[in-house]
Design an enzyme around this catalytic site. Sequence first.
Site, PDB file in Angstrom:
ATOM      1  N   PHE A  37     -50.550 -14.546 -28.760  1.00  8.53           N
ATOM      2  CA  PHE A  37     -50.793 -15.839 -28.015  1.00  8.53           C
ATOM      3  C   PHE A  37     -49.727 -15.748 -26.878  1.00  8.53           C
ATOM      4  O   PHE A  37     -48.301 -15.781 -27.146  1.00  8.53           O
ATOM      5  CB  PHE A  37     -50.636 -16.995 -28.846  1.00  8.53           C
ATOM      6  CG  PHE A  37     -51.028 -18.265 -28.182  1.00  8.53           C
ATOM      7  CD1 PHE A  37     -52.402 -18.638 -28.522  1.00  8.53           C
ATOM      8  CD2 PHE A  37     -50.515 -18.877 -27.415  1.00  8.53           C
ATOM      9  CE1 PHE A  37     -53.063 -19.829 -28.013  1.00  8.53           C
ATOM     10  CE2 PHE A  37     -50.919 -20.215 -26.787  1.00  8.53           C
ATOM     11  CZ  PHE A  37     -52.339 -20.573 -27.281  1.00  8.53           C
TER      12      PHE A  37
ATOM     13  N   ILE B  91     -48.677 -17.575 -22.648  1.00  7.41           N
ATOM     14  CA  ILE B  91     -48.731 -17.928 -21.642  1.00  7.41           C
ATOM     15  C   ILE B  91     -47.611 -17.438 -20.707  1.00  7.41           C
ATOM     16  O   ILE B  91     -46.315 -17.491 -21.059  1.00  7.41           O
ATOM     17  CB  ILE B  91     -48.780 -19.595 -21.636  1.00  7.41           C
ATOM     18  CG1 ILE B  91     -49.849 -20.016 -22.658  1.00  7.41           C
ATOM     19  CG2 ILE B  91     -48.754 -20.440 -20.255  1.00  7.41           C
ATOM     20  CD1 ILE B  91     -51.217 -19.864 -22.224  1.00  7.41           C
TER      21      ILE B  91
ATOM     22  N   SER C  75     -47.084 -26.432 -19.121  1.00  4.55           N
ATOM     23  CA  SER C  75     -47.978 -27.095 -18.250  1.00  4.55           C
ATOM     24  C   SER C  75     -49.278 -27.567 -19.028  1.00  4.55           C
ATOM     25  O   SER C  75     -50.359 -28.069 -18.640  1.00  4.55           O
ATOM     26  CB  SER C  75     -48.562 -26.642 -17.062  1.00  4.55           C
ATOM     27  OG  SER C  75     -47.331 -26.268 -16.334  1.00  4.55           O
ATOM     28  N   GLY C  76     -49.284 -27.330 -20.268  1.00  2.00           N
ATOM     29  CA  GLY C  76     -50.391 -27.839 -21.194  1.00  2.00           C
ATOM     30  C   GLY C  76     -51.447 -26.570 -21.349  1.00  2.00           C
ATOM     31  O   GLY C  76     -52.478 -26.819 -22.197  1.00  2.00           O
ATOM     32  N   HIS C  77     -51.036 -25.353 -20.702  1.00  2.00           N
ATOM     33  CA  HIS C  77     -52.032 -24.255 -20.985  1.00  2.00           C
ATOM     34  C   HIS C  77     -52.152 -23.733 -22.449  1.00  2.00           C
ATOM     35  O   HIS C  77     -53.324 -23.442 -22.876  1.00  2.00           O
ATOM     36  CB  HIS C  77     -51.925 -23.167 -19.856  1.00  2.00           C
ATOM     37  CG  HIS C  77     -51.928 -23.764 -18.563  1.00  2.00           C
ATOM     38  ND1 HIS C  77     -53.154 -24.022 -18.065  1.00  2.00           N
ATOM     39  CD2 HIS C  77     -50.941 -23.418 -17.628  1.00  2.00           C
ATOM     40  CE1 HIS C  77     -53.064 -24.479 -16.636  1.00  2.00           C
ATOM     41  NE2 HIS C  77     -51.562 -24.078 -16.401  1.00  2.00           N
TER      42      HIS C  77
ATOM     43  N   GLU D 288     -51.139 -15.689 -37.543  1.00  2.00           N
ATOM     44  CA  GLU D 288     -50.443 -14.655 -37.664  1.00  2.00           C
ATOM     45  C   GLU D 288     -48.878 -14.811 -37.219  1.00  2.00           C
ATOM     46  O   GLU D 288     -48.555 -14.874 -36.132  1.00  2.00           O
ATOM     47  CB  GLU D 288     -51.061 -13.363 -37.222  1.00  2.00           C
ATOM     48  CG  GLU D 288     -50.261 -12.016 -38.054  1.00  2.00           C
ATOM     49  CD  GLU D 288     -51.028 -10.740 -37.598  1.00  2.00           C
ATOM     50  OE1 GLU D 288     -52.035 -10.554 -37.995  1.00  2.00           O
ATOM     51  OE2 GLU D 288     -50.436 -10.272 -36.718  1.00  2.00           O
TER      52      GLU D 288
ATOM     53  N   ASN E 209     -44.344 -18.277 -34.222  1.00  2.00           N
ATOM     54  CA  ASN E 209     -42.865 -18.611 -33.861  1.00  2.00           C
ATOM     55  C   ASN E 209     -42.835 -20.183 -33.807  1.00  2.00           C
ATOM     56  O   ASN E 209     -43.795 -21.054 -33.753  1.00  2.00           O
ATOM     57  CB  ASN E 209     -42.453 -18.039 -32.703  1.00  2.00           C
ATOM     58  CG  ASN E 209     -42.845 -18.502 -31.547  1.00  2.00           C
ATOM     59  OD1 ASN E 209     -43.659 -19.245 -31.386  1.00  2.00           O
ATOM     60  ND2 ASN E 209     -42.681 -17.594 -30.444  1.00  2.00           N
TER      61      ASN E 209
HETATM   62  C1  LIG Z   1     -49.182 -16.155 -32.859  1.00  2.00           C
HETATM   63  C2  LIG Z   1     -48.162 -15.814 -31.957  1.00  2.00           C
HETATM   64  O1  LIG Z   1     -48.288 -15.121 -31.120  1.00  2.00           O
HETATM   65  S1  LIG Z   1     -46.677 -16.851 -31.961  1.00  2.00           S
HETATM   66  C3  LIG Z   1     -45.857 -16.200 -30.296  1.00  2.00           C
HETATM   67  C4  LIG Z   1     -46.264 -17.487 -29.514  1.00  2.00           C
HETATM   68  N1  LIG Z   1     -45.953 -16.914 -27.861  1.00  2.00           N
HETATM   69  C5  LIG Z   1     -44.638 -16.930 -27.383  1.00  2.00           C
HETATM   70  O2  LIG Z   1     -43.739 -17.319 -27.992  1.00  2.00           O
HETATM   71  C6  LIG Z   1     -44.607 -15.937 -26.145  1.00  2.00           C
HETATM   72  C7  LIG Z   1     -43.824 -16.763 -24.930  1.00  2.00           C
HETATM   73  N2  LIG Z   1     -44.164 -18.027 -24.946  1.00  2.00           N
HETATM   74  C8  LIG Z   1     -45.384 -18.868 -24.492  1.00  2.00           C
HETATM   75  O3  LIG Z   1     -46.424 -17.774 -24.411  1.00  2.00           O
HETATM   76  C9  LIG Z   1     -45.683 -20.035 -24.345  1.00  2.00           C
HETATM   77  O4  LIG Z   1     -44.372 -20.727 -24.091  1.00  2.00           O
HETATM   78  C10 LIG Z   1     -46.177 -20.897 -25.637  1.00  2.00           C
HETATM   79  C11 LIG Z   1     -47.390 -20.435 -26.029  1.00  2.00           C
HETATM   80  C12 LIG Z   1     -45.324 -20.700 -26.483  1.00  2.00           C
HETATM   81  C13 LIG Z   1     -46.650 -22.209 -25.152  1.00  2.00           C
HETATM   82  O5  LIG Z   1     -47.293 -22.381 -24.147  1.00  2.00           O
HETATM   83  P1  LIG Z   1     -47.396 -23.411 -23.100  1.00  2.00           P
HETATM   84  O6  LIG Z   1     -48.446 -23.440 -22.112  1.00  2.00           O
HETATM   85  O7  LIG Z   1     -45.647 -23.542 -22.553  1.00  2.00           O
HETATM   86  O8  LIG Z   1     -47.555 -24.824 -24.199  1.00  2.00           O
HETATM   87  P2  LIG Z   1     -47.834 -26.217 -23.850  1.00  2.00           P
HETATM   88  O9  LIG Z   1     -47.728 -26.481 -22.170  1.00  2.00           O
HETATM   89  O10 LIG Z   1     -49.368 -26.616 -24.198  1.00  2.00           O
HETATM   90  O11 LIG Z   1     -47.098 -27.056 -24.543  1.00  2.00           O
HETATM   91  C14 LIG Z   1     -45.711 -26.665 -24.596  1.00  2.00           C
HETATM   92  C15 LIG Z   1     -44.732 -27.933 -24.253  1.00  2.00           C
HETATM   93  O12 LIG Z   1     -45.175 -28.319 -22.805  1.00  2.00           O
HETATM   94  C16 LIG Z   1     -45.315 -29.910 -23.064  1.00  2.00           C
HETATM   95  N3  LIG Z   1     -46.517 -30.012 -21.955  1.00  2.00           N
HETATM   96  C17 LIG Z   1     -47.944 -30.350 -22.570  1.00  2.00           C
HETATM   97  N4  LIG Z   1     -48.526 -30.653 -21.413  1.00  2.00           N
HETATM   98  C18 LIG Z   1     -47.675 -30.512 -20.636  1.00  2.00           C
HETATM   99  C19 LIG Z   1     -47.678 -31.114 -19.188  1.00  2.00           C
HETATM  100  N5  LIG Z   1     -48.759 -31.313 -18.622  1.00  2.00           N
HETATM  101  N6  LIG Z   1     -46.660 -31.157 -18.229  1.00  2.00           N
HETATM  102  C20 LIG Z   1     -45.379 -30.782 -18.783  1.00  2.00           C
HETATM  103  N7  LIG Z   1     -45.147 -30.321 -20.152  1.00  2.00           N
HETATM  104  C21 LIG Z   1     -46.430 -30.329 -21.096  1.00  2.00           C
HETATM  105  C22 LIG Z   1     -45.462 -30.108 -24.520  1.00  2.00           C
HETATM  106  O13 LIG Z   1     -45.215 -31.314 -24.775  1.00  2.00           O
HETATM  107  C23 LIG Z   1     -44.998 -28.978 -25.210  1.00  2.00           C
HETATM  108  O14 LIG Z   1     -43.561 -29.447 -25.287  1.00  2.00           O
HETATM  109  P3  LIG Z   1     -42.931 -29.545 -26.781  1.00  2.00           P
HETATM  110  O15 LIG Z   1     -43.272 -28.047 -27.141  1.00  2.00           O
HETATM  111  O16 LIG Z   1     -41.460 -29.574 -26.545  1.00  2.00           O
HETATM  112  O17 LIG Z   1     -43.642 -30.605 -27.459  1.00  2.00           O
END
Ligand SMILES: CC(=O)SCCNC(=O)CCNC(=O)[C@H](O)C(C)(C)COP(=O)(O)OP(=O)(O)OC[C@H]1O[C@@H](n2cnc3c(N)ncnc32)[C@H](O)[C@@H]1OP(=O)(O)O
Length: 490
Positions: A248, A250, A257-259, A283, A286
């Site tokens: 997974f 982004i 940004s909520g994606h 699976e 993190n």
């Molecule tokens: C099964 C696996 O693959 S585990 C491994 C997961 N992948 C990784 O770690 C790879 C690197 N990281 C990433 O890809 C990304 O950072 C992810 C997948 C972990 C998170 O994706 P994001 O798009 O940043 O998530 P999203 O924006 O929905 O939420 C993350 C945070 O943003 C905040 N958020 C949500 N919407 C908004 C918004 N509109 N504006 C600002 N912040 C927001 C949320 O509150 C959340 O904060 P928190 O974690 O402190 O509660």
Amino acid sequence: MAETGWSCDANDAIHITMVQPGDTKPKTLSTFHPQFTYPIFGDDEQIFGYKGLVIRLRFAAHDLRPHLHISYDEKFKPVGDTTPLDLLGTLKPFVSEEALINLPDYEKAVQEDASAKDFTPPGKMVYSYEANERQYEIWAGSLADPQVRLLLDRVQVLVSLFIEAGTPLETDDPEWSLERWTVFFVYEKVTPPTPTASSYSIVGYATTYRYWYYQRDRSHTPTIKNDDFPPAEIKISELPARLRIAQFLILPSHARSGHGTHLYTTIHAFCIADPTIGELTVEDPNEQFDALRDSADFCLLRPEFLKHNVNLNSDPNGAYSRKQRPRAVPTGVLIPSKTLLEIRTAFKIESTQFAHILEMFLLSQIPKSHRLAGGTNLARLLIKKHKADDENDRRYYWWRMLTKQRLYKKHKELLDELELLDRVEKLDDTVRNVEEGYEITLDALEGRLPESEGENAAPTGSRRQKRKLAVEDDDDEEENGTELAKRPKV
Ligand SMILES: CC(=O)SCCNC(=O)CCNC(=O)[C@H](O)C(C)(C)COP(=O)(O)OP(=O)(O)OC[C@H]1O[C@@H](n2cnc3c(N)ncnc32)[C@H](O)[C@@H]1OP(=O)(O)O
């Protein structure tokens, strides 16, 4: 750049760049560095033998056409066995073959791509949404589709660079095996920068696969059947299955940004819509992913819990319980187990994850002043226990008991090895850590929930931190054979 002599930090040296056609040559949309490079360059993530090294990995924003370009100011002249790292040889197994053409040819291919205008992501569009006045689409396709495979092969190097202990998928498996996999792509719909350019720009993606979900039908007595052998063709996509999120991602340029939340909830909705899928699992999640999943599942289940008036019974055994402590935690009267099972089954949430969300919800229903986070007097409650005068104190007492019971059952073998006093202490520490973790998520959700009670004041700055848990979850280790990406989850 963090450089000492002839060694440099591999994370700094690698630049990942998304490009799209420009007026005369491709232009950069975004550039970012990897989070990890140890799968490629080893544990210390250092590259020896270059000064001013830049390893640029370019991707076309729509079809992810890749390019690898290496440049440096100076290269170390070999002295005996000390030689500069063979960069191409080291990187080759991680990037697709087509990334190795020369830069002018790559730029021409991106700039003059005649098919770009008509490009649509592979598979079919399953969800679209708007965020910050920009349009996004989520597409899902089977890995058996060559277009899905092409995109995945091109982008998979990012798994090694962003997902700790993540490994790229084998995409040359037989077709029946590839059919188990569905890949979800998130794209932004953009105004094409040139008349012939694409209107799609990658945001992230996730891979998921089906695996056999054994469910014994206890209403039937097993019998020997005289069915034809071999049986008629079995389609893996029609067998009862769990759907498991494997990778997974982004892109950093679109993070927070909520994606991620949109992508996860779309995958969840996909599971709910498919009658052959019984549960959604993940699976090796993190910590960041767990936070995202907990928040999304909580937002999904909370209205359902409220609709069914799910709450902790503060007097589980009536007046009797006020005088005499029940011998066991009276789960059946504390919470509506049957309703909860129905909710869990309908929402296809895996049992441990459901327990976390339920515990978090039940905790949130106790006014904060009666919880540890609100400064409740735990020492007094532990003397009064279920006989406490205030019903919210009793609820909190039972909340701790219920959570301890789950933790004990889950870690029974480990805990039973300890002396009684140590066991009690360990369980107590664990429930406290679990509670702290829930409070952090509840705080983070404050303001995002429609009927926010205003109980959890949003913290300034992120309080997200590794949940310190006294008892580690050994199941994950057993299942996945790796401890690196795993966060202790109880
Ligand atoms: C099964 C696996 O693959 S585990 C491994 C997961 N992948 C990784 O770690 C790879 C690197 N990281 C990433 O890809 C990304 O950072 C992810 C997948 C972990 C998170 O994706 P994001 O798009 O940043 O998530 P999203 O924006 O929905 O939420 C993350 C945070 O943003 C905040 N958020 C949500 N919407 C908004 C918004 N509109 N504006 C600002 N912040 C927001 C949320 O509150 C959340 O904060 P928190 O974690 O402190 O509660």
